[in-house]
Design an enzyme around this catalytic site. Structure first.
Site, PDB file in Angstrom:
ATOM      1  N   ASP A  87       0.872  -1.180   0.000  1.00  0.00           N
ATOM      2  CA  ASP A  87       0.000   0.000   0.000  1.00  0.00           C
ATOM      3  C   ASP A  87       0.907   1.227   0.000  1.00  0.00           C
ATOM      4  O   ASP A  87       2.105   1.132   0.277  1.00  0.00           O
ATOM      5  CB  ASP A  87      -0.902   0.003   1.245  1.00  0.00           C
ATOM      6  CG  ASP A  87      -1.866   1.188   1.254  1.00  0.00           C
ATOM      7  OD1 ASP A  87      -2.277   1.647   0.166  1.00  0.00           O
ATOM      8  OD2 ASP A  87      -2.199   1.678   2.350  1.00  0.00           O
ATOM      9  N   SER A  88       0.292   2.374  -0.261  1.00  0.00           N
ATOM     10  CA  SER A  88       1.026   3.630  -0.159  1.00  0.00           C
ATOM     11  C   SER A  88       1.460   3.886   1.280  1.00  0.00           C
ATOM     12  O   SER A  88       2.458   4.558   1.520  1.00  0.00           O
ATOM     13  CB  SER A  88       0.132   4.774  -0.617  1.00  0.00           C
ATOM     14  OG  SER A  88      -1.054   4.780   0.166  1.00  0.00           O
ATOM     15  N   TYR A 134      -0.752   8.639  -2.091  1.00  0.00           N
ATOM     16  CA  TYR A 134      -0.717   8.402  -3.537  1.00  0.00           C
ATOM     17  C   TYR A 134      -1.952   9.023  -4.208  1.00  0.00           C
ATOM     18  O   TYR A 134      -1.942   9.237  -5.422  1.00  0.00           O
ATOM     19  CB  TYR A 134      -0.775   6.896  -3.833  1.00  0.00           C
ATOM     20  CG  TYR A 134       0.512   6.107  -3.705  1.00  0.00           C
ATOM     21  CD1 TYR A 134       1.642   6.594  -3.055  1.00  0.00           C
ATOM     22  CD2 TYR A 134       0.586   4.820  -4.243  1.00  0.00           C
ATOM     23  CE1 TYR A 134       2.798   5.821  -2.949  1.00  0.00           C
ATOM     24  CE2 TYR A 134       1.743   4.056  -4.149  1.00  0.00           C
ATOM     25  CZ  TYR A 134       2.839   4.549  -3.501  1.00  0.00           C
ATOM     26  OH  TYR A 134       3.975   3.779  -3.405  1.00  0.00           O
ATOM     27  N   GLY A 135      -2.988   9.219  -3.436  1.00  0.00           N
ATOM     28  CA  GLY A 135      -4.310   9.504  -4.007  1.00  0.00           C
ATOM     29  C   GLY A 135      -4.459  10.829  -4.713  1.00  0.00           C
ATOM     30  O   GLY A 135      -5.476  11.080  -5.361  1.00  0.00           O
ATOM     31  N   CYS A 194      -4.303  -1.305  -2.133  1.00  0.00           N
ATOM     32  CA  CYS A 194      -4.381   0.144  -2.350  1.00  0.00           C
ATOM     33  C   CYS A 194      -5.369   0.383  -3.482  1.00  0.00           C
ATOM     34  O   CYS A 194      -5.137  -0.058  -4.617  1.00  0.00           O
ATOM     35  CB  CYS A 194      -2.996   0.675  -2.726  1.00  0.00           C
ATOM     36  SG  CYS A 194      -2.975   2.433  -3.109  1.00  0.00           S
ATOM     37  N   THR A 216      -6.016   3.163  -4.870  1.00  0.00           N
ATOM     38  CA  THR A 216      -5.459   4.128  -5.808  1.00  0.00           C
ATOM     39  C   THR A 216      -4.613   3.429  -6.870  1.00  0.00           C
ATOM     40  O   THR A 216      -4.753   3.683  -8.068  1.00  0.00           O
ATOM     41  CB  THR A 216      -4.610   5.152  -5.026  1.00  0.00           C
ATOM     42  OG1 THR A 216      -5.442   5.726  -4.021  1.00  0.00           O
ATOM     43  CG2 THR A 216      -4.066   6.227  -5.926  1.00  0.00           C
ATOM     44  N   GLU A 242      -3.542   8.475   8.345  1.00  0.00           N
ATOM     45  CA  GLU A 242      -2.123   8.063   8.389  1.00  0.00           C
ATOM     46  C   GLU A 242      -1.413   8.703   9.575  1.00  0.00           C
ATOM     47  O   GLU A 242      -0.528   8.115  10.167  1.00  0.00           O
ATOM     48  CB  GLU A 242      -1.487   8.545   7.107  1.00  0.00           C
ATOM     49  CG  GLU A 242      -0.595   7.743   6.250  1.00  0.00           C
ATOM     50  CD  GLU A 242      -0.291   6.290   6.411  1.00  0.00           C
ATOM     51  OE1 GLU A 242       0.849   6.027   6.792  1.00  0.00           O
ATOM     52  OE2 GLU A 242      -1.095   5.418   6.119  1.00  0.00           O
ATOM     53  N   CYS A 301     -10.935   2.753  -0.298  1.00  0.00           N
ATOM     54  CA  CYS A 301      -9.543   2.982   0.083  1.00  0.00           C
ATOM     55  C   CYS A 301      -9.300   2.134   1.325  1.00  0.00           C
ATOM     56  O   CYS A 301     -10.141   2.092   2.236  1.00  0.00           O
ATOM     57  CB  CYS A 301      -9.350   4.464   0.376  1.00  0.00           C
ATOM     58  SG  CYS A 301      -7.831   4.853   1.249  1.00  0.00           S
ATOM     59  N   THR A 302      -8.165   1.474   1.363  1.00  0.00           N
ATOM     60  CA  THR A 302      -7.912   0.514   2.442  1.00  0.00           C
ATOM     61  C   THR A 302      -7.659   1.176   3.796  1.00  0.00           C
ATOM     62  O   THR A 302      -7.583   0.496   4.813  1.00  0.00           O
ATOM     63  CB  THR A 302      -6.725  -0.391   2.086  1.00  0.00           C
ATOM     64  OG1 THR A 302      -5.605   0.428   1.728  1.00  0.00           O
ATOM     65  CG2 THR A 302      -7.076  -1.309   0.930  1.00  0.00           C
ATOM     66  N   HIS A 303      -7.563   2.495   3.802  1.00  0.00           N
ATOM     67  CA  HIS A 303      -7.438   3.191   5.083  1.00  0.00           C
ATOM     68  C   HIS A 303      -8.797   3.332   5.792  1.00  0.00           C
ATOM     69  O   HIS A 303      -8.852   3.493   7.005  1.00  0.00           O
ATOM     70  CB  HIS A 303      -6.875   4.607   4.883  1.00  0.00           C
ATOM     71  CG  HIS A 303      -5.397   4.669   4.658  1.00  0.00           C
ATOM     72  ND1 HIS A 303      -4.791   4.235   3.500  1.00  0.00           N
ATOM     73  CD2 HIS A 303      -4.391   5.139   5.448  1.00  0.00           C
ATOM     74  CE1 HIS A 303      -3.483   4.432   3.584  1.00  0.00           C
ATOM     75  NE2 HIS A 303      -3.212   4.981   4.757  1.00  0.00           N
TER      76      HIS A 303
END
Ligand code: DGL
Length: 267
Positions: A10-11, A42-43, A73, A75, A152, A186-188
């Site tokens: 992932d980013s 990255y987005g 990710c 993105t 993040e 988004c995986t976040h």
């Protein structure tokens, strides 16, 4: 049987939500995780930059001799060109197709919302995927540029009113659309699922994109007979491109368990 590791990238650390699901459903698999924390987010990048980042991330995992790669990710999954994936010598799963399939089968009223980064929503990948699966489904897609940097940089308990204000702005059109299913593209985002539910203020099915990709990886490994042997407990490896101390302090929040330290690497 294949005892090589499953690679996940992932980013940032959001992709650990996919690792969390992989750990739950494939406890014998060794995992190599890469979070490109130096270059997150990255987005908001353009497609050419994302292609380069995707190649860097894929090549790093291939250098670790992985048998399978999960692009955790949204993105990258939505922007990586087919020819880049075709050049990868091991199977690769992104988050888009598994997430679309889960959302299309979850919706009862045919109205789906999707939230993700600007680059992911801008690519149209979720919208196209749903239209292809069922053209009668209505989709409201919303780019959420503020969320990844906020998630993040904080543990969820430290996230204050800033994130709720951002969520109100992003989710209002989806709430108004009547969606009964919301793609966390988004995986976040699964890390703020409770807050999302609260702002949605209705009973919605949340689709966790990292978890869906993990389930697809499991099916693929089973189908190809390349699961790891069921003996011993695997030793995972975590790599980040900046600030390994932050991984140590916050990986529990992303993973739901503490799995050791990360190694600093360059790409
Ligand atoms: N977890 C990444 C995704 O799923 C975040 C992208 C970013 O760094 O902006 O899209």
């Amino acid at each position: 049987m294949d005892n090589r590791a499953v690679g996940v990238f992932d980013s940032g650390l959001g992709g650990l939500t996919a690792v969390r699901e992989l750990r739950r459903i494939l406890p014998h698999e060794k995992i190599v995780f890469l979070g490109d924390t130096l270059r997150v987010p990255y987005g908001t990048r353009d497609p050419e930059t994302l292609r380069q980042f995707a190649e860097d991330d894929l090549n790093f995992l291939l250098s670790k001799n992985v048998k399978y790669i999960v692009i955790a990710c949204g993105t990258v999954s939505s922007n990586v060109p087919e020819e880049v994936l075709d050049a990868v010598p091991v199977p690769v799963t992104g988050v888009i197709a598994p997430t679309v399939a889960a959302a299309v089968s979850a919706t009862k009223n045919g109205i789906i919302g999707a939230i993700a980064t600007p680059a992911c929503i801008g690519s149209g990948a979720y919208q196209r995927g749903i239209a292809k699966a069922d053209p009668s489904i209505k989709v409201t897609a919303q780019a959420c540029p503020k969320l990844v940097p906020l998630i993040e940089s904080f543990g969820v308990s430290e996230l204050g009113s800033e994130i709720d204000e951002a969520l109100e702005e992003y989710l209002a059109p989806i709430r108004d659309s009547g969606a009964d299913t919301l793609i966390l593209g988004c995986t976040h985002y699964p890390l703020i699922a409770d807050r999302i539910r609260k702002v949605m203020d209705r009973d919605v099915t949340l689709i966790d994109s990292g978890a869906q990709a993990a389930r697809t990886a499991k099916e693929a490994l089973e189908a190809s007979g390349t699961l790891a042997s069921r003996t011993g407990s695997p030793r995972h490896s975590f790599y980040v491109t900046s600030d390994p101390e932050r991984f140590t302090s916050s990986s529990g929040y992303f993973l739901g368990e503490t799995l050791g330290k990360a190694t600093l690497t360059t790409l």
